[in-house]
Design a protein around this motif. Structure first.
Motif, PDB file in Angstrom:
ATOM      1  N   ASP A 387       0.650  -1.246   0.366  1.00 15.07           N
ATOM      2  CA  ASP A 387      -0.285  -0.180   0.266  1.00 15.07           C
ATOM      3  C   ASP A 387       1.409   1.152   0.209  1.00 15.07           C
ATOM      4  OD1 ASP A 387       0.847  -0.346   2.230  1.00 15.07           O
ATOM      5  OD2 ASP A 387      -1.248   0.551   3.513  1.00 15.07           O
ATOM      6  N   GLY A 388       0.309   2.101   0.202  1.00 15.74           N
ATOM      7  CA  GLY A 388       1.296   3.565   0.084  1.00 15.74           C
ATOM      8  C   GLY A 388       1.092   4.337   1.094  1.00 15.74           C
ATOM      9  N   SER A 389       1.001   5.466   1.642  1.00 17.33           N
ATOM     10  CA  SER A 389       1.140   5.928   2.647  1.00 17.33           C
ATOM     11  C   SER A 389       0.152   6.938   3.010  1.00 17.33           C
ATOM     12  CB  SER A 389       2.429   6.945   2.039  1.00 17.33           C
ATOM     13  OG  SER A 389       2.460   7.483   3.291  1.00 17.33           O
ATOM     14  N   GLU A 390      -0.221   6.813   4.366  1.00  9.05           N
ATOM     15  CA  GLU A 390      -1.549   8.119   5.045  1.00  9.05           C
ATOM     16  C   GLU A 390      -0.772   8.607   6.329  1.00  9.05           C
ATOM     17  OE1 GLU A 390      -5.708   5.997   3.985  1.00  9.05           O
ATOM     18  OE2 GLU A 390      -4.319   4.144   4.778  1.00  9.05           O
ATOM     19  N   GLU A 391      -1.253   9.880   5.950  1.00  5.02           N
ATOM     20  CA  GLU A 391      -1.204   9.831   7.656  1.00  5.02           C
ATOM     21  C   GLU A 391       0.465  10.339   8.129  1.00  5.02           C
ATOM     22  OE1 GLU A 391      -3.349   9.564  10.603  1.00  5.02           O
ATOM     23  OE2 GLU A 391      -5.401   9.902   9.811  1.00  5.02           O
ATOM     24  N   CYS A 392       0.701  10.493   6.865  1.00  6.02           N
ATOM     25  CA  CYS A 392       2.675  10.301   6.739  1.00  6.02           C
ATOM     26  C   CYS A 392       3.885  11.139   8.164  1.00  6.02           C
ATOM     27  CB  CYS A 392       3.553  10.524   5.742  1.00  6.02           C
ATOM     28  SG  CYS A 392       4.848  10.430   5.808  1.00  6.02           S
ATOM     29  N   ASP A 393       4.217  10.758   9.428  1.00  8.59           N
ATOM     30  CA  ASP A 393       5.139  11.276  10.161  1.00  8.59           C
ATOM     31  C   ASP A 393       5.839  12.502   9.786  1.00  8.59           C
ATOM     32  OD1 ASP A 393       2.655  12.070  11.945  1.00  8.59           O
ATOM     33  OD2 ASP A 393       3.204  10.440  13.213  1.00  8.59           O
ATOM     34  N   GLY A 394       6.750  11.524   8.944  1.00 10.86           N
ATOM     35  CA  GLY A 394       7.709  11.833   8.992  1.00 10.86           C
ATOM     36  C   GLY A 394       8.409  11.396   7.237  1.00 10.86           C
ATOM     37  N   ALA A 395       9.186  11.583   6.991  1.00  5.80           N
ATOM     38  CA  ALA A 395      10.431  11.340   5.989  1.00  5.80           C
ATOM     39  C   ALA A 395      11.811  11.887   5.652  1.00  5.80           C
ATOM     40  CB  ALA A 395       9.045  12.375   4.509  1.00  5.80           C
ATOM     41  N   ALA A 396      11.969  11.259   4.890  1.00 11.31           N
ATOM     42  CA  ALA A 396      13.825  11.091   4.744  1.00 11.31           C
ATOM     43  C   ALA A 396      13.958  11.157   2.622  1.00 11.31           C
ATOM     44  CB  ALA A 396      14.993  10.513   5.286  1.00 11.31           C
ATOM     45  N   ALA A 397      14.588  12.481   2.213  1.00 12.60           N
ATOM     46  CA  ALA A 397      15.319  11.720   1.314  1.00 12.60           C
ATOM     47  C   ALA A 397      17.011  11.950   0.828  1.00 12.60           C
ATOM     48  CB  ALA A 397      14.637  13.028   0.254  1.00 12.60           C
ATOM     49  N   LEU A 398      17.017  11.419  -0.183  1.00 11.01           N
ATOM     50  CA  LEU A 398      18.946  11.524   0.132  1.00 11.01           C
ATOM     51  C   LEU A 398      18.578  11.242  -1.582  1.00 11.01           C
ATOM     52  CD1 LEU A 398      21.801  11.689   1.435  1.00 11.01           C
ATOM     53  CD2 LEU A 398      21.767   9.154   0.892  1.00 11.01           C
ATOM     54  N   ALA A 399      19.444  12.586  -2.179  1.00 11.81           N
ATOM     55  CA  ALA A 399      19.492  12.355  -3.843  1.00 11.81           C
ATOM     56  C   ALA A 399      20.540  12.592  -4.363  1.00 11.81           C
ATOM     57  CB  ALA A 399      19.423  13.587  -4.294  1.00 11.81           C
ATOM     58  N   GLU A 400      21.247  11.041  -3.933  1.00 13.82           N
ATOM     59  CA  GLU A 400      22.545  10.727  -4.359  1.00 13.82           C
ATOM     60  C   GLU A 400      22.540   9.302  -4.680  1.00 13.82           C
ATOM     61  OE1 GLU A 400      26.041  11.138  -1.748  1.00 13.82           O
ATOM     62  OE2 GLU A 400      25.041  12.656  -0.956  1.00 13.82           O
ATOM     63  N   PRO A 401      22.987   8.229  -5.258  1.00 12.34           N
ATOM     64  CA  PRO A 401      22.796   6.957  -5.842  1.00 12.34           C
ATOM     65  C   PRO A 401      22.958   6.066  -4.388  1.00 12.34           C
ATOM     66  CG  PRO A 401      24.758   8.019  -7.736  1.00 12.34           C
ATOM     67  CD  PRO A 401      24.431   9.565  -6.364  1.00 12.34           C
ATOM     68  N   LEU A 402      22.181   5.245  -4.480  1.00 12.01           N
ATOM     69  CA  LEU A 402      22.327   3.988  -3.659  1.00 12.01           C
ATOM     70  C   LEU A 402      22.192   2.960  -4.217  1.00 12.01           C
ATOM     71  CD1 LEU A 402      19.778   5.473  -0.976  1.00 12.01           C
ATOM     72  CD2 LEU A 402      22.326   5.367  -0.541  1.00 12.01           C
ATOM     73  N   GLY A 403      22.849   2.957  -5.048  1.00 12.59           N
ATOM     74  CA  GLY A 403      23.668   1.109  -5.191  1.00 12.59           C
ATOM     75  C   GLY A 403      22.401   0.816  -6.470  1.00 12.59           C
ATOM     76  N   ARG A 404      23.101  -0.622  -6.525  1.00 11.42           N
ATOM     77  CA  ARG A 404      21.720  -1.343  -7.646  1.00 11.42           C
ATOM     78  C   ARG A 404      20.272  -0.369  -7.813  1.00 11.42           C
ATOM     79  NH1 ARG A 404      25.065  -4.490  -6.211  1.00 11.42           N
ATOM     80  NH2 ARG A 404      23.463  -6.024  -5.075  1.00 11.42           N
ATOM     81  N   ARG A 405      19.981  -0.651  -6.849  1.00 12.39           N
ATOM     82  CA  ARG A 405      18.834  -0.534  -6.510  1.00 12.39           C
ATOM     83  C   ARG A 405      17.433   0.919  -6.402  1.00 12.39           C
ATOM     84  NH1 ARG A 405      13.659  -4.027  -2.731  1.00 12.39           N
ATOM     85  NH2 ARG A 405      11.936  -3.287  -4.371  1.00 12.39           N
ATOM     86  N   TRP A 406      18.246   1.508  -6.065  1.00 10.64           N
ATOM     87  CA  TRP A 406      17.663   2.917  -6.302  1.00 10.64           C
ATOM     88  C   TRP A 406      19.303   3.452  -6.500  1.00 10.64           C
ATOM     89  CZ3 TRP A 406      13.382   2.921  -4.850  1.00 10.64           C
ATOM     90  CH2 TRP A 406      13.303   1.744  -3.716  1.00 10.64           C
ATOM     91  N   PRO A 407      19.524   4.429  -8.107  1.00  9.15           N
ATOM     92  CA  PRO A 407      20.298   4.745  -8.916  1.00  9.15           C
ATOM     93  C   PRO A 407      20.147   6.124  -8.689  1.00  9.15           C
ATOM     94  CG  PRO A 407      19.165   3.291 -10.572  1.00  9.15           C
ATOM     95  CD  PRO A 407      19.235   3.018  -9.116  1.00  9.15           C
ATOM     96  N   ASP A 408      18.851   6.911  -9.011  1.00 11.36           N
ATOM     97  CA  ASP A 408      18.440   8.076  -8.554  1.00 11.36           C
ATOM     98  C   ASP A 408      18.139   8.674  -7.299  1.00 11.36           C
ATOM     99  OD1 ASP A 408      18.211   7.976 -11.596  1.00 11.36           O
ATOM    100  OD2 ASP A 408      16.023   7.423 -11.394  1.00 11.36           O
TER     101      ASP A 408
END
Length: 444
Positions: A387-408
């Motif tokens: 499922d998605g996200s409801e009533e989200c309390d916290g978030a974190a983003a990192l705009a750097e390549p993170l290996g094979r699964r998260w290159p963006d």
């Protein structure tokens, strides 16, 4: 009536009040409260992104150990980005550490109560400090607010340590952040929201901490000791307004339970220029200097800003009056997790969780562009089992390549209503979203 938040009525935290102690600052900011267009609830029209992974569900009950997902942070392993980590708070459940496939690799308990009847540890928000000089050399740290004990807890990150990457290096003599006594700690007006900041000019590292049910922010300098532990000292504090002068000349305060003021939780510091963004949950997003000097500026308001409401003790809910139209267009209370998407060319976004309508708002990171609103998005279900996200309390983003699964890059968001197979228990968790999908959605 105003909407109900997870586990409690919104009225348990809001009430109109006439105490105008902070009005001097609020009056100075009157120009920031110019009339806005009537609220436009267009959440369903926003583009949707879908998660690609989810952590195991956490349960805030006796069987689950009081584990309630709240706030994440992303640690990047520069030597091997595939081995990067997500460190997240689980309130009474302490900390959880996940790999990039959202699998749990370590669970760190919150401290027990020091005496019968005292409040036990309860971890609220978490952030990272990179390369702090300790007695054994430089180290990355995870810092969390212990809302239960009114303290910061500090953990050294060592990816290859047997037993898990986190080691508690908190100074055992670390004082309460806001409370003057154990009785005050037990009242639970304690350390709540958190953002870390390293001053590039001095190399010193700090934690910005908000106080639960109060408008106060505190700047704490992190202090390394010869024994390898880390403590902190208060540098200064700042109180945001709790009452606001509206364009029609009246004064307004968000509705809450008697004695409570509009608190801040979500916070983030832009490392490029030391700008702090602070989400006052029922008011909007403030921009101010991370050293807590100067005058804060309210860059956006929640839709409910200026709406008169009265707390009904019988129903424990707020009864709202007519909307005068002074609120913003993009945020529905509460304003929650704030995080930055920073890019090498200086561009980027400030992302904010609009908890009341399950969306996220994106603003230009550049102060010179007045943090212009760039767009919004929803984190929607990817499948029946994800499922998605409801009533989200916290978030974190990192705009750097993170290996094979998260290159963006990666966006991690808390989900206040996780949907595991066992639907008989209230569950929370974290969703992992490709950051490239987010920026594409905002650009569209």
């Amino acid at each position: 009536m105003l909407p109900t938040r997870r586990g409690f009525s919104v009225a348990t935290r809001r009430i109109s009040r006439t105490a105008l102690a902070p009005l001097a600052l609020a009056t100075a900011l009157t120009a920031l409260a110019a009339p806005a267009a009537p609220p436009v609830h267009a959440a369903t029209a926003l583009p949707a992104v879908t998660p690609r992974a989810a952590t195991p569900a956490l349960y805030d009950d006796a069987a689950g150990g009081g584990a309630d997902a709240d706030d994440p942070a992303i640690w990047r392993d520069a030597a091997d980005p595939d081995r990067s980590l997500v460190i997240a708070t689980a309130k009474k459940g302490g900390l959880r550490v996940y790999d990039l496939d959202a699998r749990e690799i370590q669970s760190v308990p919150a401290p027990a109560a020091p005496r019968p009847g005292d409040a036990p540890g309860r971890f609220n928000n978490v952030d990272l400090v990179h390369g702090m000089r300790l007695s054994g050399g430089r180290a990355d740290l995870a810092v969390t607010t212990d809302r239960g004990r009114d303290r910061l807890r500090v953990y050294r990150i060592d990816r290859d340590r047997p037993g898990g990457p986190l080691t508690d290096v908190t100074d055992p003599a670390a004082p309460a952040v806001f409370s003057a006594s154990e009785d005050e700690v037990n009242e639970q007006r304690t350390a709540y929201g958190l953002a870390t900041w390293t001053d590039r000019a001095t190399g010193r590292s700090y934690a910005l901490v908000s106080r639960r049910e109060r408008t106060r922010l505190a700047l704490l300098e992190l202090v390394a000791h010869a024994d390898g532990t880390v403590g902190y000292r208060t540098v200064r504090t700042l109180d945001l307004p709790s009452a606001f002068r509206l364009p029609d000349g009246t004064s307004w305060s968000p509705c809450a339970e008697p004695g409570e003021l509009p608190q801040v939780e979500g916070m983030v510091v832009d490392p490029a220029d030391g700008t702090l963004y602070a989400g006052q949950e029922d008011v909007g997003i403030w921009r101010l200097r991370a050293d807590l000097t100067g005058t804060p500026k309210l860059i956006d308001r929640v839709r409910e800003y200026g709406v008169p409401a009265t707390y009904d003790e019988a129903t424990e809910e707020c009864v709202a009056g007519a909307d005068p139209g002074y609120g913003g267009k993009h945020l529905t209370a509460d304003v929650e997790g704030l995080t930055l998407v920073t890019e090498d060319d200086g561009d980027g976004l400030l992302l904010a969780s609009s908890q009341g309508d399950d969306t996220f708002a994106a603003y230009d990171r550049e102060v010179s562009d007045a943090n212009e609103y760039e767009g919004g998005f929803r984190v929607a279900a990817a499948s029946a089992s994800l499922d998605g996200s409801e009533e989200c309390d916290g978030a974190a983003a990192l705009a750097e390549p993170l290996g094979r699964r998260w290159p963006d890059g990666l966006l991690v968001v808390q989900d206040g209503h996780d949907s595991p197979e066992d639907t008989g228990r209230t569950a929370t968790g974290f969703k992992f979203v490709d950051l490239g999908d987010v920026t594409d959605a905002v650009d569209d």
